[in-house]
Every structure is written in C-alpha cells, then in structure tokens.
Design a protein around this motif. Structure first.
Motif, PDB file in Angstrom:
ATOM      1  N   THR A  38       0.830  -1.206   0.000  1.00  0.00           N
ATOM      2  CA  THR A  38       0.000   0.000   0.000  1.00  0.00           C
ATOM      3  C   THR A  38       0.866   1.258   0.000  1.00  0.00           C
ATOM      4  O   THR A  38       0.616   2.198  -0.762  1.00  0.00           O
ATOM      5  N   ILE A  39       1.891   1.259   0.826  1.00  0.00           N
ATOM      6  CA  ILE A  39       2.785   2.419   0.884  1.00  0.00           C
ATOM      7  C   ILE A  39       3.567   2.557  -0.420  1.00  0.00           C
ATOM      8  O   ILE A  39       3.781   3.663  -0.920  1.00  0.00           O
ATOM      9  N   THR A  40       3.969   1.437  -0.994  1.00  0.00           N
ATOM     10  CA  THR A  40       4.672   1.469  -2.282  1.00  0.00           C
ATOM     11  C   THR A  40       3.784   2.083  -3.357  1.00  0.00           C
ATOM     12  O   THR A  40       4.240   2.924  -4.145  1.00  0.00           O
ATOM     13  N   SER A  41       2.521   1.702  -3.389  1.00  0.00           N
ATOM     14  CA  SER A  41       1.578   2.275  -4.365  1.00  0.00           C
ATOM     15  C   SER A  41       1.431   3.780  -4.161  1.00  0.00           C
ATOM     16  O   SER A  41       1.371   4.542  -5.132  1.00  0.00           O
ATOM     17  N   TYR A  42       1.374   4.196  -2.911  1.00  0.00           N
ATOM     18  CA  TYR A  42       1.278   5.623  -2.590  1.00  0.00           C
ATOM     19  C   TYR A  42       2.458   6.384  -3.202  1.00  0.00           C
ATOM     20  O   TYR A  42       2.271   7.412  -3.858  1.00  0.00           O
ATOM     21  N   PHE A  43       3.662   5.881  -2.994  1.00  0.00           N
ATOM     22  CA  PHE A  43       4.837   6.569  -3.511  1.00  0.00           C
ATOM     23  C   PHE A  43       4.936   6.451  -5.038  1.00  0.00           C
ATOM     24  O   PHE A  43       5.421   7.373  -5.697  1.00  0.00           O
ATOM     25  N   ALA A  44       4.467   5.356  -5.596  1.00  0.00           N
ATOM     26  CA  ALA A  44       4.470   5.209  -7.059  1.00  0.00           C
ATOM     27  C   ALA A  44       3.568   6.264  -7.702  1.00  0.00           C
ATOM     28  O   ALA A  44       3.906   6.834  -8.752  1.00  0.00           O
ATOM     29  N   GLU A  45       2.426   6.541  -7.077  1.00  0.00           N
ATOM     30  CA  GLU A  45       1.514   7.571  -7.592  1.00  0.00           C
ATOM     31  C   GLU A  45       2.169   8.948  -7.577  1.00  0.00           C
ATOM     32  O   GLU A  45       1.788   9.825  -8.340  1.00  0.00           O
ATOM     33  N   ARG A  46       3.149   9.138  -6.722  1.00  0.00           N
ATOM     34  CA  ARG A  46       3.848  10.414  -6.606  1.00  0.00           C
ATOM     35  C   ARG A  46       5.206  10.383  -7.326  1.00  0.00           C
ATOM     36  O   ARG A  46       6.026  11.279  -7.158  1.00  0.00           O
ATOM     37  N   ASP A  47       5.420   9.324  -8.113  1.00  0.00           N
ATOM     38  CA  ASP A  47       6.663   9.154  -8.885  1.00  0.00           C
ATOM     39  C   ASP A  47       7.912   9.167  -8.013  1.00  0.00           C
ATOM     40  O   ASP A  47       8.980   9.611  -8.441  1.00  0.00           O
ATOM     41  N   ASP A  48       7.795   8.677  -6.803  1.00  0.00           N
ATOM     42  CA  ASP A  48       8.943   8.592  -5.894  1.00  0.00           C
ATOM     43  C   ASP A  48       9.437   7.144  -5.911  1.00  0.00           C
ATOM     44  O   ASP A  48       9.271   6.395  -4.954  1.00  0.00           O
ATOM     45  N   PHE A  49      10.058   6.792  -7.027  1.00  0.00           N
ATOM     46  CA  PHE A  49      10.402   5.394  -7.278  1.00  0.00           C
ATOM     47  C   PHE A  49      11.569   4.897  -6.424  1.00  0.00           C
ATOM     48  O   PHE A  49      11.694   3.698  -6.190  1.00  0.00           O
ATOM     49  N   GLU A  50      12.405   5.810  -5.956  1.00  0.00           N
ATOM     50  CA  GLU A  50      13.493   5.399  -5.072  1.00  0.00           C
ATOM     51  C   GLU A  50      12.923   4.781  -3.787  1.00  0.00           C
ATOM     52  O   GLU A  50      13.394   3.744  -3.325  1.00  0.00           O
ATOM     53  N   LYS A  51      11.895   5.405  -3.248  1.00  0.00           N
ATOM     54  CA  LYS A  51      11.247   4.859  -2.048  1.00  0.00           C
ATOM     55  C   LYS A  51      10.548   3.546  -2.368  1.00  0.00           C
ATOM     56  O   LYS A  51      10.541   2.626  -1.548  1.00  0.00           O
ATOM     57  N   CYS A  52       9.958   3.461  -3.544  1.00  0.00           N
ATOM     58  CA  CYS A  52       9.293   2.218  -3.955  1.00  0.00           C
ATOM     59  C   CYS A  52      10.284   1.055  -3.977  1.00  0.00           C
ATOM     60  O   CYS A  52       9.983  -0.036  -3.496  1.00  0.00           O
ATOM     61  N   ILE A  53      11.448   1.293  -4.533  1.00  0.00           N
ATOM     62  CA  ILE A  53      12.478   0.255  -4.613  1.00  0.00           C
ATOM     63  C   ILE A  53      12.913  -0.169  -3.217  1.00  0.00           C
ATOM     64  O   ILE A  53      13.043  -1.364  -2.936  1.00  0.00           O
ATOM     65  N   HIS A  54      13.112   0.793  -2.345  1.00  0.00           N
ATOM     66  CA  HIS A  54      13.533   0.493  -0.974  1.00  0.00           C
ATOM     67  C   HIS A  54      12.471  -0.351  -0.260  1.00  0.00           C
ATOM     68  O   HIS A  54      12.790  -1.355   0.385  1.00  0.00           O
ATOM     69  N   LEU A  55      11.211   0.038  -0.391  1.00  0.00           N
ATOM     70  CA  LEU A  55      10.120  -0.715   0.235  1.00  0.00           C
ATOM     71  C   LEU A  55       9.998  -2.115  -0.356  1.00  0.00           C
ATOM     72  O   LEU A  55       9.728  -3.084   0.366  1.00  0.00           O
ATOM     73  N   GLN A  56      10.204  -2.243  -1.656  1.00  0.00           N
ATOM     74  CA  GLN A  56      10.122  -3.556  -2.297  1.00  0.00           C
ATOM     75  C   GLN A  56      11.214  -4.481  -1.779  1.00  0.00           C
ATOM     76  O   GLN A  56      10.980  -5.673  -1.562  1.00  0.00           O
TER      77      GLN A  56
END
Length: 69
Positions: A38-56
């Motif tokens: 859920t948090i990854t999707s939130y950051f993906a919607e905001r184009d903050d892919f660095e955080k998405c990668i870290h969460l993944q």
C-alpha cells in the motif's frame, strides 16, 4: 486532510526504513506485505520510485525470511 495522510505515510516510511523494523507484534507476514504494498503504491503515484524500490526490497526480505522459517 491529505497533508496529514502524506505526513503519516512519510513517518511510517521513515520508521520502516530505519533499519530497526519496529513491527507491531500482532502483525502477520501478510499484514506487513500488504502495508508495504500500500505504501509502495502511494509513492508510485507520486513518482517517488526510489522509495518504492527500498520498500520492495524490505518486502522481499520479509518474504524470504518467511520462506526460510
């Protein structure tokens, strides 16, 4: 109200990525993965892919740990 949600999610991100992984005792592996997704999707919607990668990576570690158990 969105600003409070944004701030809360940012705080959760900081806690999760602090390296200490303070998970509530009652949270199952599934709960943790769902929260991370859920948090990854939130950051993906905001184009903050660095955080998405870290969460993944954290989600993958949790999955790997659960498979080893």
């Amino acid at each position: 109200m969105d600003n409070y949600i944004d701030l809360t999610i940012e705080e959760i991100y900081e806690i999760i990525t602090s390296g200490k992984q303070y998970w509530p005792k009652h949270m199952t592996i599934t709960d943790k993965i769902e929260l991370l997704d859920t948090i990854t999707s939130y950051f993906a919607e905001r184009d903050d892919f660095e955080k998405c990668i870290h969460l993944q990576k954290i989600a993958d570690e949790i999955r790997d740990t659960s498979k080893a158990s």
